[in-house]
Scaffold this motif. Structure first.
Motif, short mmCIF file in Angstrom:
data_model
loop_
_atom_site.label_atom_id
_atom_site.label_comp_id
_atom_site.label_asym_id
_atom_site.label_seq_id
_atom_site.Cartn_x
_atom_site.Cartn_y
_atom_site.Cartn_z
N LEU A 22 -63.35 58.27 -38.60
CA LEU A 22 -61.97 58.69 -38.38
C LEU A 22 -61.60 59.91 -39.24
O LEU A 22 -60.77 60.73 -38.82
N GLY A 23 -62.18 60.03 -40.42
CA GLY A 23 -61.87 61.17 -41.26
C GLY A 23 -62.17 62.48 -40.56
O GLY A 23 -61.39 63.45 -40.65
N GLN A 24 -63.27 62.53 -39.82
CA GLN A 24 -63.61 63.74 -39.09
C GLN A 24 -62.68 63.95 -37.89
O GLN A 24 -62.28 65.08 -37.60
N TYR A 25 -62.35 62.89 -37.18
CA TYR A 25 -61.42 63.03 -36.06
C TYR A 25 -60.06 63.54 -36.52
O TYR A 25 -59.45 64.41 -35.88
N LEU A 26 -59.58 63.01 -37.62
CA LEU A 26 -58.28 63.44 -38.15
C LEU A 26 -58.34 64.90 -38.61
O LEU A 26 -57.43 65.69 -38.35
N LEU A 187 -50.25 56.12 -41.66
CA LEU A 187 -50.75 56.09 -40.29
C LEU A 187 -51.67 54.88 -40.17
O LEU A 187 -52.68 54.80 -40.86
N ALA A 188 -51.28 53.93 -39.32
CA ALA A 188 -51.98 52.65 -39.25
C ALA A 188 -52.64 52.46 -37.89
O ALA A 188 -51.98 52.05 -36.92
N PRO A 189 -53.93 52.75 -37.78
CA PRO A 189 -54.63 52.51 -36.52
C PRO A 189 -54.79 51.02 -36.24
O PRO A 189 -54.83 50.19 -37.16
N GLY A 190 -54.90 50.70 -34.96
CA GLY A 190 -55.24 49.34 -34.57
C GLY A 190 -56.75 49.16 -34.55
O GLY A 190 -57.45 49.59 -35.47
N PRO A 222 -60.69 57.42 -30.92
CA PRO A 222 -60.26 58.23 -32.06
C PRO A 222 -59.27 59.33 -31.69
O PRO A 222 -58.36 59.62 -32.46
N ASN A 223 -59.40 59.93 -30.51
CA ASN A 223 -58.47 60.99 -30.12
C ASN A 223 -57.05 60.47 -29.91
O ASN A 223 -56.11 61.26 -29.85
N ASP A 224 -56.88 59.15 -29.80
CA ASP A 224 -55.54 58.58 -29.69
C ASP A 224 -54.72 58.82 -30.95
O ASP A 224 -53.50 58.66 -30.94
N LEU A 225 -55.38 59.20 -32.05
CA LEU A 225 -54.69 59.44 -33.31
C LEU A 225 -54.28 60.90 -33.50
O LEU A 225 -53.53 61.20 -34.43
N ASP A 226 -54.74 61.78 -32.62
CA ASP A 226 -54.52 63.22 -32.81
C ASP A 226 -53.03 63.56 -32.94
O ASP A 226 -52.60 64.23 -33.89
#
Length: 267
Positions: A22-26, A187-190, A222-226
């Motif tokens: 996720l660090g890279q996606y963010l 920011l809290a992912p599911g 992961p792109n759902d967090l963009d």
């Protein structure tokens, strides 16, 4: 609405735990919004492929080694990062770890590893970066939490405690630093597939069980967090602080059927 509300051009974003997942996606999402990056990992060499990717987008990417369980490492990274970039506008506190065990099997060392990494480390990284944000009168701190910040799951006791702590820490730091123009949000992912939990997503029966509990009927990508991370990092969230933004497909609603699949009688 002006697109400039989401434009990060000219800003530097520091992302911890950026060697994978996720660090890279963010980081990618922030770079695509115009930000240059400062990226960290315990081993600096692990960051080189990601640095090359970000540079190919036309953005700067400066790598640093960081062990969030070591205060001297945090202090050195913060000072060197600021000296190299000349500014730090955004912090994404992403570095974390987990040990999945039933509560009766959790060891003293398991607990310390998770809490020292996920909670203590996040606090002291935020503290050191805020030392540069506060005098500048501006900053966006995004602590990465989890749906476990607001819900309990068997086998995730220490991890849930660390993420619940992140949610509370976010509120406290928001109150502390708001007067200096620094916002602090969580920011809290599911349920997202990551390197840490990939083995679970290889179990088709478990994935079907998970999908049944998520109102949107799929795990997160992961792109759902963009959009969420760019929102919290940008001018568009200027009056949002101390909040936990859940990006979880709705699983935190409780997601339990209160009716039969094929009701045969009125309840």
């Amino acid at each position: 609405m002006s697109s400039s509300l989401f434009d990060l051009t000219g800003q530097f974003a520091l992302i911890t735990g950026a060697s994978r997942g996720l660090g890279q996606y963010l980081g990618r999402a922030l770079a695509n919004a115009g930000a240059d990056l400062i990226v960290t990992s315990r081993r600096k060499d692990d960051l080189q492929p990601f640095v090359a990717e970000i540079e190919a987008l036309g953005r700067r990417a400066i790598p640093f080694a960081l062990d969030v369980r070591d205060l001297q490492s945090i202090e050195a990274m913060a000072a060197e990062a600021y000296a190299s970039a000349g500014r730090i506008d955004i912090l994404v506190n992403n570095a974390g770890c987990n040990v999945r065990k039933p509560a009766l099997e959790v060891t003293w060392d398991d607990w310390n590893l998770i809490l020292d990494t996920n909670l203590r480390g996040a606090f002291f990284v935020a503290q050191q970066i805020a030392k540069y944000m506060v005098p500048a009168g501006y900053g966006r701190i995004i602590n990465i939490g989890s749906v476990t910040s607001v819900a309990g799951y068997a086998g995730l006791g220490p991890y849930g405690a660390s993420r619940g702590g992140i949610r509370q820490l976010t509120m406290s730091l928001a109150d502390d630093w708001g007067k200096h123009g620094v916002t602090v949000n969580c920011l809290a992912p599911g349920w997202f597939e990551t390197a840490q939990n990939r083995v679970m997503y290889q179990d088709k029966e478990w994935v079907e069980y998970l999908k049944e509990r998520i109102p949107l009927k799929r795990p997160g990508s992961p792109n759902d967090l963009d959009g969420a991370v760019v929102f919290l990092a940008s001018e568009s969230s200027r009056y949002v602080t101390g909040q936990t933004l859940l990006v979880d497909g709705g699983i935190s609603t409780g997601a339990m059927r209160a009716t039969l699949k094929k009701p045969t009688e009125r309840i």
